[in-house]
Design an enzyme around this catalytic site. Sequence first.
Site, PDB file in Angstrom:
ATOM      1  N   THR A  28      56.195  29.563 -16.030  1.00 28.34           N
ATOM      2  CA  THR A  28      55.513  29.849 -17.293  1.00 28.34           C
ATOM      3  C   THR A  28      56.388  30.566 -18.091  1.00 28.34           C
ATOM      4  OG1 THR A  28      54.615  31.929 -16.526  1.00 28.34           O
ATOM      5  CG2 THR A  28      53.355  29.935 -16.017  1.00 28.34           C
ATOM      6  N   GLY A  29      56.110  30.740 -19.346  1.00 29.10           N
ATOM      7  CA  GLY A  29      56.636  31.676 -20.632  1.00 29.10           C
ATOM      8  C   GLY A  29      58.105  31.630 -20.634  1.00 29.10           C
ATOM      9  N   LEU A  30      58.891  32.585 -20.554  1.00 30.43           N
ATOM     10  CA  LEU A  30      60.283  32.780 -20.335  1.00 30.43           C
ATOM     11  C   LEU A  30      61.023  31.914 -19.568  1.00 30.43           C
ATOM     12  CD1 LEU A  30      60.640  36.455 -22.200  1.00 30.43           C
ATOM     13  CD2 LEU A  30      60.564  34.131 -23.492  1.00 30.43           C
ATOM     14  N   ASP A  76      55.621  34.364  -3.157  1.00 28.77           N
ATOM     15  CA  ASP A  76      55.182  35.645  -3.791  1.00 28.77           C
ATOM     16  C   ASP A  76      56.457  36.620  -3.325  1.00 28.77           C
ATOM     17  OD1 ASP A  76      54.500  38.244  -4.134  1.00 28.77           O
ATOM     18  OD2 ASP A  76      52.128  37.910  -3.449  1.00 28.77           O
ATOM     19  N   TYR A 158      61.805  49.120 -22.827  1.00 25.70           N
ATOM     20  CA  TYR A 158      61.469  50.607 -22.412  1.00 25.70           C
ATOM     21  C   TYR A 158      62.012  50.679 -21.038  1.00 25.70           C
ATOM     22  CZ  TYR A 158      57.582  47.678 -20.664  1.00 25.70           C
ATOM     23  OH  TYR A 158      56.596  46.705 -20.021  1.00 25.70           O
TER      24      TYR A 158
HETATM   25  C1  HXC Z   1      43.700  48.286 -14.844  1.00 24.50           C
HETATM   26  C2  HXC Z   1      43.762  46.672 -13.396  1.00 24.50           C
HETATM   27  C3  HXC Z   1      43.914  45.830 -14.564  1.00 24.50           C
HETATM   28  C4  HXC Z   1      43.813  46.412 -15.847  1.00 24.50           C
HETATM   29  C5  HXC Z   1      44.293  44.665 -12.601  1.00 24.50           C
HETATM   30  N1  HXC Z   1      43.974  46.060 -12.366  1.00 24.50           N
HETATM   31  N2  HXC Z   1      44.186  44.364 -14.032  1.00 24.50           N
HETATM   32  N3  HXC Z   1      43.746  47.889 -13.881  1.00 24.50           N
HETATM   33  N4  HXC Z   1      43.595  47.569 -16.097  1.00 24.50           N
HETATM   34  N5  HXC Z   1      43.881  45.412 -16.951  1.00 24.50           N
HETATM   35  C6  HXC Z   1      44.080  46.393 -11.021  1.00 24.50           C
HETATM   36  C7  HXC Z   1      43.013  45.876 -10.258  1.00 24.50           C
HETATM   37  O1  HXC Z   1      41.769  46.446 -10.380  1.00 24.50           O
HETATM   38  C8  HXC Z   1      43.548  46.256  -8.825  1.00 24.50           C
HETATM   39  O2  HXC Z   1      43.359  47.481  -8.182  1.00 24.50           O
HETATM   40  C9  HXC Z   1      45.000  46.019  -9.056  1.00 24.50           C
HETATM   41  O3  HXC Z   1      45.180  46.231 -10.255  1.00 24.50           O
HETATM   42  C10 HXC Z   1      45.813  44.725  -8.548  1.00 24.50           C
HETATM   43  O4  HXC Z   1      44.908  43.693  -9.118  1.00 24.50           O
HETATM   44  P1  HXC Z   1      44.757  42.335  -8.786  1.00 24.50           P
HETATM   45  O5  HXC Z   1      44.171  41.553  -9.797  1.00 24.50           O
HETATM   46  O6  HXC Z   1      44.432  42.273  -7.205  1.00 24.50           O
HETATM   47  O7  HXC Z   1      46.503  42.001  -8.501  1.00 24.50           O
HETATM   48  P2  HXC Z   1      47.240  40.691  -8.467  1.00 24.50           P
HETATM   49  O8  HXC Z   1      46.489  39.500  -8.219  1.00 24.50           O
HETATM   50  O9  HXC Z   1      48.338  40.719  -7.848  1.00 24.50           O
HETATM   51  O10 HXC Z   1      47.798  40.493 -10.130  1.00 24.50           O
HETATM   52  C11 HXC Z   1      48.818  41.332 -10.740  1.00 24.50           C
HETATM   53  C12 HXC Z   1      48.483  41.618 -12.148  1.00 24.50           C
HETATM   54  C13 HXC Z   1      47.909  40.017 -12.882  1.00 24.50           C
HETATM   55  C14 HXC Z   1      49.731  42.279 -12.731  1.00 24.50           C
HETATM   56  C15 HXC Z   1      47.324  42.357 -12.436  1.00 24.50           C
HETATM   57  O11 HXC Z   1      47.861  40.664 -14.033  1.00 24.50           O
HETATM   58  C16 HXC Z   1      49.045  39.247 -12.882  1.00 24.50           C
HETATM   59  O12 HXC Z   1      49.105  38.212 -11.908  1.00 24.50           O
HETATM   60  N6  HXC Z   1      50.241  39.359 -13.674  1.00 24.50           N
HETATM   61  C17 HXC Z   1      51.362  38.241 -13.591  1.00 24.50           C
HETATM   62  C18 HXC Z   1      51.729  37.724 -15.271  1.00 24.50           C
HETATM   63  C19 HXC Z   1      52.021  38.922 -16.033  1.00 24.50           C
HETATM   64  O13 HXC Z   1      51.359  40.111 -15.916  1.00 24.50           O
HETATM   65  N7  HXC Z   1      52.720  38.743 -17.012  1.00 24.50           N
HETATM   66  C20 HXC Z   1      53.116  39.388 -18.230  1.00 24.50           C
HETATM   67  C21 HXC Z   1      54.364  40.112 -18.009  1.00 24.50           C
HETATM   68  S1  HXC Z   1      54.745  40.643 -19.606  1.00 24.50           S
HETATM   69  P3  HXC Z   1      41.978  48.112  -7.358  1.00 24.50           P
HETATM   70  O14 HXC Z   1      42.136  49.288  -7.314  1.00 24.50           O
HETATM   71  O15 HXC Z   1      40.578  47.485  -8.297  1.00 24.50           O
HETATM   72  O16 HXC Z   1      42.130  47.164  -6.190  1.00 24.50           O
HETATM   73  C22 HXC Z   1      55.800  41.783 -19.444  1.00 24.50           C
HETATM   74  C23 HXC Z   1      56.520  42.169 -20.656  1.00 24.50           C
HETATM   75  C24 HXC Z   1      57.067  43.428 -21.037  1.00 24.50           C
HETATM   76  O17 HXC Z   1      56.442  42.289 -18.450  1.00 24.50           O
HETATM   77  C25 HXC Z   1      57.400  43.923 -22.429  1.00 24.50           C
HETATM   78  C26 HXC Z   1      56.723  43.309 -23.573  1.00 24.50           C
HETATM   79  C27 HXC Z   1      57.282  43.716 -24.782  1.00 24.50           C
HETATM   80  P1  NAP Z   2      54.539  35.160 -17.694  1.00 19.33           P
HETATM   81  O1  NAP Z   2      54.646  33.680 -18.613  1.00 19.33           O
HETATM   82  O2  NAP Z   2      53.295  35.883 -17.481  1.00 19.33           O
HETATM   83  O3  NAP Z   2      55.679  35.409 -16.512  1.00 19.33           O
HETATM   84  C1  NAP Z   2      55.662  35.971 -15.486  1.00 19.33           C
HETATM   85  C2  NAP Z   2      55.854  35.206 -14.264  1.00 19.33           C
HETATM   86  O4  NAP Z   2      55.803  35.912 -13.063  1.00 19.33           O
HETATM   87  C3  NAP Z   2      54.460  34.213 -14.077  1.00 19.33           C
HETATM   88  O5  NAP Z   2      55.180  33.005 -14.043  1.00 19.33           O
HETATM   89  C4  NAP Z   2      54.001  34.587 -12.624  1.00 19.33           C
HETATM   90  O6  NAP Z   2      53.493  33.437 -12.070  1.00 19.33           O
HETATM   91  C5  NAP Z   2      55.285  35.223 -11.990  1.00 19.33           C
HETATM   92  N1  NAP Z   2      54.718  36.215 -11.098  1.00 19.33           N
HETATM   93  C6  NAP Z   2      53.879  37.093 -11.119  1.00 19.33           C
HETATM   94  N2  NAP Z   2      53.853  37.744 -10.049  1.00 19.33           N
HETATM   95  C7  NAP Z   2      54.553  37.129  -9.134  1.00 19.33           C
HETATM   96  C8  NAP Z   2      54.774  37.353  -7.623  1.00 19.33           C
HETATM   97  N3  NAP Z   2      54.252  38.377  -6.879  1.00 19.33           N
HETATM   98  N4  NAP Z   2      55.822  36.444  -7.157  1.00 19.33           N
HETATM   99  C9  NAP Z   2      56.117  35.686  -7.724  1.00 19.33           C
HETATM  100  N5  NAP Z   2      55.936  35.167  -9.205  1.00 19.33           N
HETATM  101  C10 NAP Z   2      55.320  36.182  -9.505  1.00 19.33           C
HETATM  102  O7  NAP Z   2      55.304  36.342 -18.820  1.00 19.33           O
HETATM  103  P2  NAP Z   2      56.792  36.123 -19.759  1.00 19.33           P
HETATM  104  O8  NAP Z   2      56.425  36.923 -21.161  1.00 19.33           O
HETATM  105  O9  NAP Z   2      57.320  34.839 -19.614  1.00 19.33           O
HETATM  106  O10 NAP Z   2      57.758  37.218 -18.954  1.00 19.33           O
HETATM  107  C11 NAP Z   2      58.999  36.903 -18.193  1.00 19.33           C
HETATM  108  C12 NAP Z   2      59.633  37.935 -18.072  1.00 19.33           C
HETATM  109  O11 NAP Z   2      60.265  38.532 -19.559  1.00 19.33           O
HETATM  110  C13 NAP Z   2      59.259  39.329 -17.410  1.00 19.33           C
HETATM  111  O12 NAP Z   2      60.083  39.638 -16.473  1.00 19.33           O
HETATM  112  C14 NAP Z   2      58.729  40.117 -18.547  1.00 19.33           C
HETATM  113  O13 NAP Z   2      58.795  41.419 -17.813  1.00 19.33           O
HETATM  114  C15 NAP Z   2      60.002  39.795 -19.283  1.00 19.33           C
HETATM  115  N6  NAP Z   2      59.687  40.192 -20.972  1.00 19.33           N
HETATM  116  C16 NAP Z   2      58.818  39.558 -21.700  1.00 19.33           C
HETATM  117  C17 NAP Z   2      58.633  39.860 -22.841  1.00 19.33           C
HETATM  118  C18 NAP Z   2      58.039  39.183 -23.704  1.00 19.33           C
HETATM  119  O14 NAP Z   2      57.813  39.466 -25.086  1.00 19.33           O
HETATM  120  N7  NAP Z   2      57.122  37.934 -23.408  1.00 19.33           N
HETATM  121  C19 NAP Z   2      59.262  41.116 -23.210  1.00 19.33           C
HETATM  122  C20 NAP Z   2      60.123  41.804 -22.395  1.00 19.33           C
HETATM  123  C21 NAP Z   2      60.390  41.615 -21.162  1.00 19.33           C
HETATM  124  P3  NAP Z   2      52.364  33.330 -10.995  1.00 19.33           P
HETATM  125  O15 NAP Z   2      51.256  34.062 -11.364  1.00 19.33           O
HETATM  126  O16 NAP Z   2      52.102  31.925 -10.588  1.00 19.33           O
HETATM  127  O17 NAP Z   2      52.737  34.087  -9.557  1.00 19.33           O
END
Ligand code: HXC
Ligand code: NAP
Length: 295
Positions: A28-30, A76, A158
């Site tokens: 996905t994404g980037l 994972d 950050y």
């Molecule tokens: C508070 C939360 C929450 C929320 C989840 N939790 N979402 N707490 N606010 N919004 C809590 C849950 O209740 C749980 O705690 C614990 O976190 C783990 O949640 P799970 O859903 O079981 O975890 P998991 O299935 O591993 O999912 C991980 C995740 C989810 C991070 C929560 O969002 C995910 O899969 N994300 C992957 C993709 C992603 O995040 N992409 C964005 C990257 S962007 P409890 O105590 O209830 O058990 C990025 C950009 C940075 O990094 C810079 C941008 C400028």
């Molecule tokens: P994204 O599409 O949500 O990408 C995150 C990816 O990580 C998903 O494909 C997700 O896939 C995977 N992932 C999450 N948990 C994982 C696990 N436990 N094991 C393996 N894979 C896992 O978001 P994005 O914006 O493209 O972000 C990509 C990167 O850029 C990240 O490092 C993010 O911090 C960085 N970044 C993004 C931005 C922005 O503006 N978009 C800015 C600064 C930095 P699954 O859910 O299938 O596991």
Amino acid sequence: MPENNYTTSMLKSDALKDKVILITGGGTGLGKSMGKYFSELGAKLIISSRKIDVLNKTAEEISSLTKNDVFPFACDVSDYKQVEVLLKASLEKFGRVDALVNNAAGNFISPTEKLSNRAFDAIVNIVLKGTYNCTLAFGKHWIENKNKAVVLNIVTTYAWTGSAFVVPSAAAKAGVLVITRSLAVEWAKYGIRFNAIAPGLFPTKGAWERLLPGDLQEKLDAIKKIPLKRVGEHQELANLAAYLISDFSSFINGEVITIDGGEWLNGAGQFNLLQAVSSEQWDDIEKMVRGVKGS
Ligand code: HXC
Ligand code: NAP
């Protein structure tokens, strides 16, 4: 020349020919955008994340476009055993891995006091532990087999400033940045290079839904903070990533390259808010300042 030529391919078409590149979070994404471009440049890809259906779809989409191999594999990254299985499967498929992009991440906005310890763990386990798990497993393999390799870590701006409301992510990304700089020195003797990219705002579904949900984007007017007054284009990040993976960047090691339109510096400079001052106001200000004589 097209006006927006930062949205087009930068490197020559065989720049990554036959390089085997693993991208975590590559479905996905980037990660997907980088993968697509690496594949266009001739690379063989391994894309991994937790959701195999998403990976399969992306692999099919990219390989049908580029006619190059894309190997989807569920893993994972927070589980070292699964990372070892990913390494084995990658070697069985391609015989070697030349580059690792630690891109997988998890993040969401929240007041820190509202987080459970498990929520904190969830982010740190994906971002920091995931990065060191992959780096360690692949690194040990490269060193044992005397393979040269490149690691590219995706951090955030950050990572060095910290940020309110994304504290687990900030802590984890800071750790990834430190790993980048530490191993760039320690493993250079094995021919393994480490660099990082710190992206600013690049629209992706994953990030936007978790960091700017609902009408928060309009409310915060995030683009206003960016001196270049626009968000990033995926291709310009892919161009930078491809360069850092390629042999053209062979002397770049331990660097973090920010690609954010000047956003973080805008937040840092003490007098940057003076951008809001008009030229008429500057005339008045000059008169006032010149009028100050002694104290
Ligand atoms: C508070 C939360 C929450 C929320 C989840 N939790 N979402 N707490 N606010 N919004 C809590 C849950 O209740 C749980 O705690 C614990 O976190 C783990 O949640 P799970 O859903 O079981 O975890 P998991 O299935 O591993 O999912 C991980 C995740 C989810 C991070 C929560 O969002 C995910 O899969 N994300 C992957 C993709 C992603 O995040 N992409 C964005 C990257 S962007 P409890 O105590 O209830 O058990 C990025 C950009 C940075 O990094 C810079 C941008 C400028
Ligand atoms: P994204 O599409 O949500 O990408 C995150 C990816 O990580 C998903 O494909 C997700 O896939 C995977 N992932 C999450 N948990 C994982 C696990 N436990 N094991 C393996 N894979 C896992 O978001 P994005 O914006 O493209 O972000 C990509 C990167 O850029 C990240 O490092 C993010 O911090 C960085 N970044 C993004 C931005 C922005 O503006 N978009 C800015 C600064 C930095 P699954 O859910 O299938 O596991």
